[in-house]
Structures are given as C-alpha cells and as structure tokens.
Design a protein around this motif. Structure first.
Motif, short mmCIF file in Angstrom:
data_model
loop_
_atom_site.label_atom_id
_atom_site.label_comp_id
_atom_site.label_asym_id
_atom_site.label_seq_id
_atom_site.Cartn_x
_atom_site.Cartn_y
_atom_site.Cartn_z
N UNK A 170 128.74 15.54 7.13
CA UNK A 170 130.02 16.27 6.42
C UNK A 170 130.61 17.39 7.29
N UNK A 171 130.07 18.22 8.05
CA UNK A 171 130.40 19.20 8.50
C UNK A 171 130.25 19.13 10.05
N UNK A 172 130.28 18.05 10.89
CA UNK A 172 129.84 17.87 12.15
C UNK A 172 130.76 19.08 12.86
N UNK A 173 130.04 19.65 13.73
CA UNK A 173 130.92 20.72 14.50
C UNK A 173 131.68 20.17 15.74
N UNK A 174 131.31 18.97 16.02
CA UNK A 174 132.02 18.39 17.31
C UNK A 174 133.00 17.53 16.94
N UNK A 175 132.82 16.34 16.09
CA UNK A 175 133.88 15.30 15.45
C UNK A 175 134.03 15.46 14.38
N UNK A 176 135.56 15.60 14.07
CA UNK A 176 135.89 15.70 12.57
C UNK A 176 135.43 14.73 11.54
N UNK A 177 134.95 14.92 10.66
CA UNK A 177 134.75 13.83 9.59
C UNK A 177 135.77 12.88 9.23
N UNK A 178 136.98 13.56 9.38
CA UNK A 178 138.26 12.56 9.27
C UNK A 178 138.05 11.41 10.28
#
Length: 515
Positions: A222-230
């Motif tokens: 949900x809060x991936x620092x690398x790849x946006x959740x969108x």
C-alpha cells in the motif's frame, strides 16, 4: 548452507545462469527485478526464506538477466531490449525442461513478464506481478529523479546507498545494508547499473495490457517506496480479469517486510488458477510490405516481374533470420509476423536493402497488436493497420505506429514524426523509421571533437539544444519531432557518452566547442 546447483541456459551466443529448486507440480519462473545474483540471494535470510517458501509448493526456476550476476556480461552501452530479455525467459524455460509455467515478475521483472505472457500465452499458465508497473516514468521515477539516481550510483555504486530508495525500512539495519552493498557489487558493474536504470526508465507497455489472456494476480504494498500503488490499480483496471491484492508495508523488495503474506497469496492463487479457455491470441509485431509507385506499374515488364519473384523467394529466409514468418502474400501485400517491433524493424531494414538491390520500390508498415496463431495473424485490426501503413509509405520508407515505436523504445532505433492516418474511424499517430545516414546535418554545433564522433548527426543536433537549456518538449517543437523521439535521442546520447546527466553532456559539448 549448501547452495543449489547453478546451470547455464544458452540464449543466442550468451549463457544465462539459472537454478531449479523444489519438486512441486507447478513450474514457477521467478523473473527478477533490477539487481540479481543467484548465490547472493541465498546469503540474506529474507531472500532465502522467500525462495524456500516458493519452492515448497512449486518447481521454482530463478535466473539472472544477461549482463548481471553469474550470467555472461554484455557491453553496458548495448544492453538488450525487453524483447531480447523476453527471449531469455524462454531460453531458461527450455533449458529447465518447462513447457508451461507460472511467471512471478517482481518490480522490473513485471513488465518483462507481461510482454512474455502477451507474446507467448501458450507458455504461461498464470501470471503474478509483484510491485510491478506498465510505465516507469509515470509510476516509478520521472526523468529528473532518474538522473538523480544515476548521479548517486555514479559516485557510490557498491556502497549500499541505493538501499533507501528501495527499502527505507531496512536502511537503519547495518547488517542488511552491508549485504545490499555486496548485492550491488556482485549484481553488475557501476556502468551497467547506470545503463540498466536508464533502460528501465524507457519501459512503457500500457498499450499491451488488454492483450493479456492468462489468469493474473497483482500484488502491491500500500505504501511502496519505489513503485506507486496507482501502478497496481492501473494494471488491475486494464488487464482483463486481473485480481488485485494489497499488502501492508512500504519496502519494495518482495523478500523484505511481510514476505509470508505475499507467498500465501501466490500459493492460493496458483493452486486454483486454471488456464484460460479463450482463443489463444498473442501479442506480435506485423510487418506489412507493398510494392509502391512506379515499380508496381513496371511489374508488367518481364524483367521486373522476375525481380519481384526473386524478392518473394528470399522473403521467408529474411523473416526466419529475425525469428519470424510470412503469414500472407497476395494482392493486398505481404505480411510478416515477428515477436516484437525491434525485430520487425531490423527485418524491414534488410528488406529495404534487398528491394533496392533488385530495383523494386518497397513501402513498409509496422504495428504491434493482438493476433491469432499462425495464418490467423493475417486477419483482424492489427493486420489492417500494418497494411494501411505500408500503403501510405513511399518507396524506401518504413512507417511505424506510435504503439510499436513506444514498445521499441531503447533499442537504438530512430524515428521522426510522420503524421496521422484514420483506420476504422480512429486516428492513429505514425512515426517514420529514419536510417542514420539520412539524418539532416546538425545545426548550431561548431567544430568537431573525437569524444562526439560516435553520435549521429541528429543526436549532435539534439545535444546542441540540450546545451542551450531547452526541455525535451521545446526541442521537439524546434526540430518538429515528437517528444517521444527526443526522449529516445537524449537517452542514447547519455548512454553513448557514458554521462550521468544532461548537464554533464552540455558541459562536454562546451569543452568541445572551446577546444
């Protein structure tokens, strides 16, 4: 701990390292992300736990991309495109004795898995995408962030400083940070790491998503620092029937954080996923050929008719050289099917040279889309678009749909904007393949410097405008090119000059002009 045996798979002239672990009923190919080294994977407890869990219910096949880890090294200035790396997946599957397999694509491995599933659905049982994306610049890093990452890697590769960009939750763990630094060093060289980062930034496969016809699970934190959740939401909206599951956490690598939650979801999905019963359409590049202009009328002449016969006799051999085949030949034109646009464009260049040598005018068109197996590729909208492009092309010209040009981005091909055509009521943007010897002379660059000799004339022209401080969009307007084409030129300039940023390229040009 005894490591699994590492074997080699041949893909072309190169050897790719792979390992097979487990004896489960499902073959699972783990397509890695940015970094990989098969032996180093097992040194980290989290990574080793991931591999043991996956191999508990599958026959796990993990491998390394060419140029990384234990696989053969390649020139960082000539790293392979996605199509070639897709073929590497097939080579590893063949070597490991896997006819059909599920694919687990993590991070950068997700778009590679998507392309493979679209092109070879008959080899894919199911698809799992973890932390994946279809367009790098939109959901991972924009161009400025890529250059910042490259600048950092240029001065500190192998020290573990990229860890914060991937796994900020582990950045304060000195033992993990030390392992990450070793992981960087043994995955690839600094120059290869920079080249990989730039090449990955060119990924944009949004156009192929509707063509995925295998059961697909999308996992994303949900809060991936690398790849946006969108990025995950977009994949779920555009891949037919895809299932999206959210995981907690912000660290990007699948082997950090709550790895068990990810593996539990994968196990549940793979044990119930069944192959699709829909017709096995797949993604392919179609190359259409049409004899054009005066040459067509001249075919009434016996000698030129004989030349056309010679051309047709050699057509199948030329297609096979690029792993393709002729799927149609008739009054509407010739149609070749290939696995991807870079191969179609390479074949088109060879056929242009063949046509010139025989005195035949040849217009060509390239489009990428969903097709049926075998000769079924000759019917449908993909074939109609390719044939329409060939029909618009004048002798010696190769017209390329924007979709094909974008998928081929990063392969060293050069395009200029051609215009638009209307097909089936829709407007299609078209680009023209540009032979380097036909590029216009550079404007605004004085003198000649040996450091710049391996740039094309067009690239030197673009470099001059970069040095003036123009953005890609401003350069596109000045030179009457598409923004996509300018982006390709800038990427190629930085790769060829082995420079970390636009500013460094501008400084090199200034030194060249001052000398």
């Amino acid at each position: 701990m005894k490591l699994p045996q590492t074997r080699d798979a041949r893909s072309g002239d190169l050897r790719l390292a792979y390992q097979v672990v487990g004896q489960g009923p499902i073959n699972l190919v783990f397509v890695p992300g940015f970094l990989s080294n098969l032996d180093v994977h097992w040194e980290d407890p989290g990574y080793a736990h991931l591999l043991r869990r996956l191999s508990g219910f599958t026959r796990l096949i993990q491998f390394e991309k060419r140029g990384t880890g234990l696989s053969d090294r390649v020139d960082p200035a000539h790293l392979p495109d996605l199509e070639t790396r897709m073929d590497d997946v097939r080579a590893v599957m063949d070597a490991a004795g896997s006819g059909r397999a599920a694919l687990l694509g993590a991070s950068e491995g997700a778009p590679m898995s998507l392309l493979f599933a679209a092109t070879h659905p008959e080899r894919v049982r199911a698809l799992v995408l973890y932390g994946g994306y279809a367009c790098f610049h939109r959901w991972v890093q924009d161009a400025e962030a890529v250059e910042q990452f490259v600048a950092q890697a240029d001065t500190s590769w192998g020290q573990g400083r990229t860890l914060r960009a991937f796994a900020p939750g582990r950045a304060g763990d000195p033992e993990f940070r030390g392992w990450w630094a070793r992981f960087e060093r043994l995955s690839c060289s600094p120059n290869a790491g920079i080249a990989l980062a730039r090449m990955n930034s060119a990924i944009d496969l949004r156009a192929i998503l509707p063509g995925i016809r295998v059961p697909t699970l999308i996992l994303h934190r949900r809060h991936d620092a690398r790849a946006s959740p969108e990025a995950a939401s977009y994949l779920a909206r555009h891949i037919p029937g895809a299932e999206l599951r959210w995981l907690e956490g912000r660290d990007h690598p699948i082997w950090t954080g709550d790895t068990d939650a990810a593996v539990d979801a994968i196990e549940e999905f793979l044990t119930r996923a069944t192959p699709s019963t829909q017709p096995e359409r797949s993604l392919a590049a179609l190359l259409a050929l049409r004899i054009t202009g005066a040459s067509r009328r001249a075919l009434l002449d016996g000698e030129l008719a004989e030349r056309a016969g010679t051309f047709d006799a050699r057509l199948s051999d030329e297609a096979r050289c690029f792993g393709g085949s002729v799927v149609a030949s008739g009054p509407e034109g010739r149609l070749l099917r290939l696995d991807g646009p870079s191969r179609a464009l390479g074949c088109a260049r060879n056929l242009s040279a063949l046509a010139r040598s025989l005195g035949i005018g040849l217009g060509q068109g390239v489009h990428v889309g969903e097709v049926l197996p075998g000769e079924g590729a000759a019917s449908g909208v993909t074939a109609r678009i390719a044939l329409a492009l060939a029909g618009e092309a004048t002798p010696g010209v190769v017209l390329v749909s924007m979709v094909a040009a974008e998928v081929a981005f990063g392969t060293g091909q050069h395009f200029v904007s051609w215009g638009e055509i209307r097909i089936d009521g829709a407007c299609l943007s078209v680009e023209r393949l540009v032979p380097e010897q036909h590029l216009e002379p550079a404007r605004g660059i004085r003198g000649h410097n040996p450091d710049l000799t391996h740039l094309t004339l067009r690239e030197r022209e673009v470099l001059g405008l970069v040095a003036e401080g123009l953005s890609n969009h401003e350069i596109a307007e000045r030179l009457e090119l598409s923004a996509h084409t300018v982006k390709r030129h800038v990427t190629n300039i930085l790769l060829k000059l082995d420079l970390p940023s636009r500013a460094a390229a501008a400084a090199l040009l200034a030194r060249s002009e001052a000398s």
